[in-house]
Design a protein around this motif. Structure first.
Motif, PDB file in Angstrom:
ATOM      1  N   ALA A  79       0.819  -1.280  -0.031  1.00  0.00           N
ATOM      2  CA  ALA A  79      -0.095   0.191   0.003  1.00  0.00           C
ATOM      3  C   ALA A  79       0.878   1.126  -0.088  1.00  0.00           C
ATOM      4  O   ALA A  79       0.665   2.245  -0.733  1.00  0.00           O
ATOM      5  N   ALA A  80       1.977   1.213   0.590  1.00  0.00           N
ATOM      6  CA  ALA A  80       2.948   2.565   0.756  1.00  0.00           C
ATOM      7  C   ALA A  80       3.505   2.839  -0.600  1.00  0.00           C
ATOM      8  O   ALA A  80       3.498   3.792  -0.956  1.00  0.00           O
ATOM      9  N   GLU A  81       3.779   1.528  -1.196  1.00  0.00           N
ATOM     10  CA  GLU A  81       4.360   1.894  -2.636  1.00  0.00           C
ATOM     11  C   GLU A  81       3.239   2.188  -3.487  1.00  0.00           C
ATOM     12  O   GLU A  81       3.752   3.163  -4.470  1.00  0.00           O
ATOM     13  N   TYR A  82       2.121   1.751  -3.459  1.00  0.00           N
ATOM     14  CA  TYR A  82       0.866   2.390  -4.095  1.00  0.00           C
ATOM     15  C   TYR A  82       0.811   3.815  -3.947  1.00  0.00           C
ATOM     16  O   TYR A  82       0.738   4.618  -4.863  1.00  0.00           O
ATOM     17  N   ALA A  83       1.123   4.273  -2.756  1.00  0.00           N
ATOM     18  CA  ALA A  83       0.601   5.741  -2.580  1.00  0.00           C
ATOM     19  C   ALA A  83       1.689   6.331  -3.140  1.00  0.00           C
ATOM     20  O   ALA A  83       1.205   7.691  -3.304  1.00  0.00           O
ATOM     21  N   GLU A  84       2.845   6.007  -3.576  1.00  0.00           N
ATOM     22  CA  GLU A  84       3.957   6.820  -4.074  1.00  0.00           C
ATOM     23  C   GLU A  84       3.828   7.064  -5.610  1.00  0.00           C
ATOM     24  O   GLU A  84       4.563   7.751  -6.111  1.00  0.00           O
ATOM     25  N   LEU A  85       2.955   6.239  -6.257  1.00  0.00           N
ATOM     26  CA  LEU A  85       2.804   6.305  -7.706  1.00  0.00           C
ATOM     27  C   LEU A  85       2.298   7.391  -8.130  1.00  0.00           C
ATOM     28  O   LEU A  85       1.298   8.122  -7.460  1.00  0.00           O
ATOM     29  N   ARG A  86       2.611   7.886  -9.374  1.00  0.00           N
ATOM     30  CA  ARG A  86       2.092   9.310 -10.054  1.00  0.00           C
ATOM     31  C   ARG A  86       1.657   8.600 -11.488  1.00  0.00           C
ATOM     32  O   ARG A  86       2.111   7.777 -11.868  1.00  0.00           O
ATOM     33  N   LEU A  87       1.076   9.739 -12.080  1.00  0.00           N
ATOM     34  CA  LEU A  87       0.710   9.304 -13.642  1.00  0.00           C
ATOM     35  C   LEU A  87       1.890   8.989 -14.409  1.00  0.00           C
ATOM     36  O   LEU A  87       1.847   7.974 -15.212  1.00  0.00           O
ATOM     37  N   SER A  88       3.129   9.401 -14.135  1.00  0.00           N
ATOM     38  CA  SER A  88       4.102   9.015 -14.873  1.00  0.00           C
ATOM     39  C   SER A  88       4.665   7.497 -14.640  1.00  0.00           C
ATOM     40  O   SER A  88       5.143   7.029 -15.406  1.00  0.00           O
TER      41      SER A  88
END
Length: 230
Positions: free
Chosen positions: A3-12
């Motif tokens: 979940a922490a890794e998902y939270a850091e994702l951006r459109l790019s």
């Protein structure tokens, strides 16, 4: 992925969502406003808002995938939409389809509607693509659906038909590629064709506090006590 890794994702980091946003932006660039200044203004506002989301490389926070009974019609709606004028949007949708969270949005869904309606957000204050400037999403209707009268206070709304056909307030039939515009407060009711599902893209535009605080409520039948509806 945690979940922490998902939270850091951006459109790019999630190009499928980025491509889909660009397809939505093009929806509001290619459609004709039909000479209507309010519609033209709304279309530009939606395009500009999407541009801000893209320029900011907005966070992407996927919701847990969720289905509803009507999503049994989703594959058919996609099949019907691929060869339409909005086919590039439909093809882009297919790449994020497994991640969509289909919801009702109402505390109480009228009898029968729960099997013929659901919506999935693409961008908005609560994701998946996080935006305070605009809410974008999809509405899926099954055949022979009547979506009861409702309105949206403080924001403008538009639908673009991607697949199937619908009528709003019994005022014409909107085939794929058609844009339906509802200014703030306009009550509208949607009906669909008898034998095929309908898939619509929608955009809501308005102040950030209105977008984040929208509560969806159906209008009461005539004769009932009046109540604010969104």
């Amino acid at each position: 992925m945690s979940a922490a890794e998902y939270a850091e994702l951006r459109l790019s980091d999630r190009p499928d969502w980025l491509y889909l946003l660009r397809e939505f932006q093009e929806l509001y660039r290619r459609r004709s406003a039909g000479g209507s200044k309010p519609i033209r203004s709304h279309m530009k506002a939606v395009r500009d808002a999407i541009g801000k989301v893209i320029a900011a490389d907005a966070p992407v926070r996927p919701r847990a995938p969720e289905t509803k009974p009507v999503t049994a019609h989703f594959a058919r709606a996609l099949d019907n939409g691929r060869m339409q004028v909005t086919g590039s949007v439909v093809r882009s949708l297919e790449h994020v389809a497994p991640e969509l969270s289909w919801l009702y949005g109402y505390d109480k869904v009228p009898a029968g509607l729960g099997r013929k309606y659901a919506y999935a957000e693409i961008a908005g204050p609560f994701g998946p693509v996080v935006s305070e400037h605009v809410i974008l999403g999809l509405v899926l209707f099954g055949p022979s659906c009547t979506y009861p009268a409702h309105a949206h206070d403080g924001l403008t709304e538009s639908y673009v038909t991607l697949s199937g056909s619908v009528s709003e307030n019994d005022a014409g039939v909107f085939a794929p590629g058609s844009l339906i515009f509802n200014p703030p407060g306009r009550t509208h009711r949607i009906t669909t064709a008898d034998h095929e599902p309908s898939l619509l893209a929608y955009a809501w535009h308005g102040p950030a506090e209105v977008l984040s605080g929208q509560k969806m409520v159906f209008s009461r039948p005539r004769g009932a006590r009046k109540r604010s509806s969104t």
